[in-house]
Write a protein that holds these residues in place. Structure first.
Motif, PDB file in Angstrom:
ATOM      1  N   ASP A  42     -15.245 -10.861   4.217  1.00  0.00           N
ATOM      2  CA  ASP A  42     -16.024 -11.899   4.875  1.00  0.00           C
ATOM      3  C   ASP A  42     -15.322 -13.262   4.837  1.00  0.00           C
ATOM      4  N   GLU A  43     -14.016 -13.237   4.546  1.00  0.00           N
ATOM      5  CA  GLU A  43     -13.253 -14.482   4.475  1.00  0.00           C
ATOM      6  C   GLU A  43     -11.988 -14.363   5.329  1.00  0.00           C
ATOM      7  N   THR A  44     -11.675 -15.393   6.071  1.00  0.00           N
ATOM      8  CA  THR A  44     -10.448 -15.430   6.866  1.00  0.00           C
ATOM      9  C   THR A  44      -9.244 -15.400   5.937  1.00  0.00           C
ATOM     10  N   VAL A  45      -8.190 -14.681   6.339  1.00  0.00           N
ATOM     11  CA  VAL A  45      -6.944 -14.663   5.571  1.00  0.00           C
ATOM     12  C   VAL A  45      -5.781 -15.026   6.488  1.00  0.00           C
ATOM     13  N   HIS A  46      -4.789 -15.671   5.903  1.00  0.00           N
ATOM     14  CA  HIS A  46      -3.584 -16.088   6.615  1.00  0.00           C
ATOM     15  C   HIS A  46      -2.416 -15.383   5.939  1.00  0.00           C
ATOM     16  N   LEU A  47      -1.711 -14.528   6.679  1.00  0.00           N
ATOM     17  CA  LEU A  47      -0.563 -13.808   6.127  1.00  0.00           C
ATOM     18  C   LEU A  47       0.615 -14.783   6.059  1.00  0.00           C
ATOM     19  N   ARG A  48       1.039 -15.102   4.848  1.00  0.00           N
ATOM     20  CA  ARG A  48       2.098 -16.099   4.657  1.00  0.00           C
ATOM     21  C   ARG A  48       3.487 -15.495   4.484  1.00  0.00           C
ATOM     22  N   SER A  49       3.584 -14.358   3.746  1.00  0.00           N
ATOM     23  CA  SER A  49       4.916 -13.799   3.489  1.00  0.00           C
ATOM     24  C   SER A  49       4.833 -12.301   3.221  1.00  0.00           C
ATOM     25  N   ARG A  50       6.013 -11.693   3.195  1.00  0.00           N
ATOM     26  CA  ARG A  50       6.134 -10.258   2.930  1.00  0.00           C
ATOM     27  C   ARG A  50       7.153 -10.051   1.819  1.00  0.00           C
ATOM     28  N   HIS A  51       7.001  -8.932   1.121  1.00  0.00           N
ATOM     29  CA  HIS A  51       7.934  -8.516   0.074  1.00  0.00           C
ATOM     30  C   HIS A  51       8.067  -7.001   0.169  1.00  0.00           C
ATOM     31  N   TRP A  52       9.258  -6.531   0.514  1.00  0.00           N
ATOM     32  CA  TRP A  52       9.518  -5.099   0.650  1.00  0.00           C
ATOM     33  C   TRP A  52      10.484  -4.643  -0.429  1.00  0.00           C
ATOM     34  N   ILE A  53      10.270  -3.418  -0.906  1.00  0.00           N
ATOM     35  CA  ILE A  53      11.235  -2.725  -1.758  1.00  0.00           C
ATOM     36  C   ILE A  53      11.568  -1.430  -1.017  1.00  0.00           C
ATOM     37  N   ILE A  54      12.819  -1.311  -0.602  1.00  0.00           N
ATOM     38  CA  ILE A  54      13.273  -0.164   0.190  1.00  0.00           C
ATOM     39  C   ILE A  54      14.269   0.620  -0.664  1.00  0.00           C
ATOM     40  N   THR A  55      13.984   1.894  -0.861  1.00  0.00           N
ATOM     41  CA  THR A  55      14.833   2.742  -1.700  1.00  0.00           C
ATOM     42  C   THR A  55      15.346   3.901  -0.867  1.00  0.00           C
ATOM     43  N   ASP A  56      16.671   4.095  -0.852  1.00  0.00           N
ATOM     44  CA  ASP A  56      17.215   5.214  -0.079  1.00  0.00           C
ATOM     45  C   ASP A  56      17.310   6.461  -0.955  1.00  0.00           C
ATOM     46  N   ALA A  57      17.804   7.551  -0.393  1.00  0.00           N
ATOM     47  CA  ALA A  57      17.829   8.840  -1.091  1.00  0.00           C
ATOM     48  C   ALA A  57      18.752   8.858  -2.300  1.00  0.00           C
ATOM     49  N   THR A  58      19.677   7.912  -2.397  1.00  0.00           N
ATOM     50  CA  THR A  58      20.566   7.846  -3.564  1.00  0.00           C
ATOM     51  C   THR A  58      19.980   6.982  -4.671  1.00  0.00           C
ATOM     52  N   GLY A  59      18.834   6.343  -4.397  1.00  0.00           N
ATOM     53  CA  GLY A  59      18.224   5.455  -5.376  1.00  0.00           C
ATOM     54  C   GLY A  59      18.632   4.004  -5.206  1.00  0.00           C
ATOM     55  N   ALA A  60      19.478   3.705  -4.229  1.00  0.00           N
ATOM     56  CA  ALA A  60      19.873   2.315  -3.974  1.00  0.00           C
ATOM     57  C   ALA A  60      18.655   1.543  -3.469  1.00  0.00           C
ATOM     58  N   VAL A  61      18.449   0.354  -4.025  1.00  0.00           N
ATOM     59  CA  VAL A  61      17.271  -0.451  -3.705  1.00  0.00           C
ATOM     60  C   VAL A  61      17.684  -1.718  -2.966  1.00  0.00           C
TER      61      VAL A  61
END
Length: 130
Positions: A42-61
């Motif tokens: 019931d409250e307006t929200v403003h999306l300010r930023s994003r944070h992604w963690i992407i991991t491939d099949a070798t475990g590299a992040v």
């Protein structure tokens, strides 16, 4: 489809492999993902930023942080929704993404909203946990 709800903000993700943008012989696989954000509170929200963690099949992040999404910082009213499509290249044929959006209320309160972990797998490939 993947789904998470934090403080009445629902995030759904639908990833898909994009063969036309991929070049497996060159070690490049590409996925598009559609994200929908629904404000069930019931409250307006403003999306300010994003944070992604992407991991491939070798475990590299790879960690990605930035303002808004696809060049926008949407304001989502109660009952409203916002959706966008973006993409992710990987150097392996599978991986996983997870993250958060930083939201802000009109009173200035900031909080993180969970983006559910979602798998990036080629169609027909045996799924593995990365």
């Amino acid at each position: 489809m993947y789904r998470a709800v934090t403080r009445n903000i629902e995030i759904t993700v639908a990833p898909r492999y994009v063969a036309d943008e991929s070049a497996p012989d060159d070690g490049r696989w590409f996925w598009a993902y559609k994200i929908e954000i629904v404000n069930r509170g019931d409250e307006t929200v403003h999306l300010r930023s994003r944070h992604w963690i992407i991991t491939d099949a070798t475990g590299a992040v790879q960690v990605v942080r930035g303002a808004g999404v696809v060049g926008e910082q949407p304001v989502i009213q109660p009952g409203g929704r916002y959706s966008y499509t973006s993409g992710c290249p990987l150097g392996t044929p599978s991986g996983i993404m997870v993250g958060t959006y930083r939201m802000e209320t009109p009173s200035g309160e900031s909080f993180d909203v969970e983006i559910p972990a979602f798998s990036l797998d080629m169609p027909g490939a045996r799924r593995t946990l990365n």
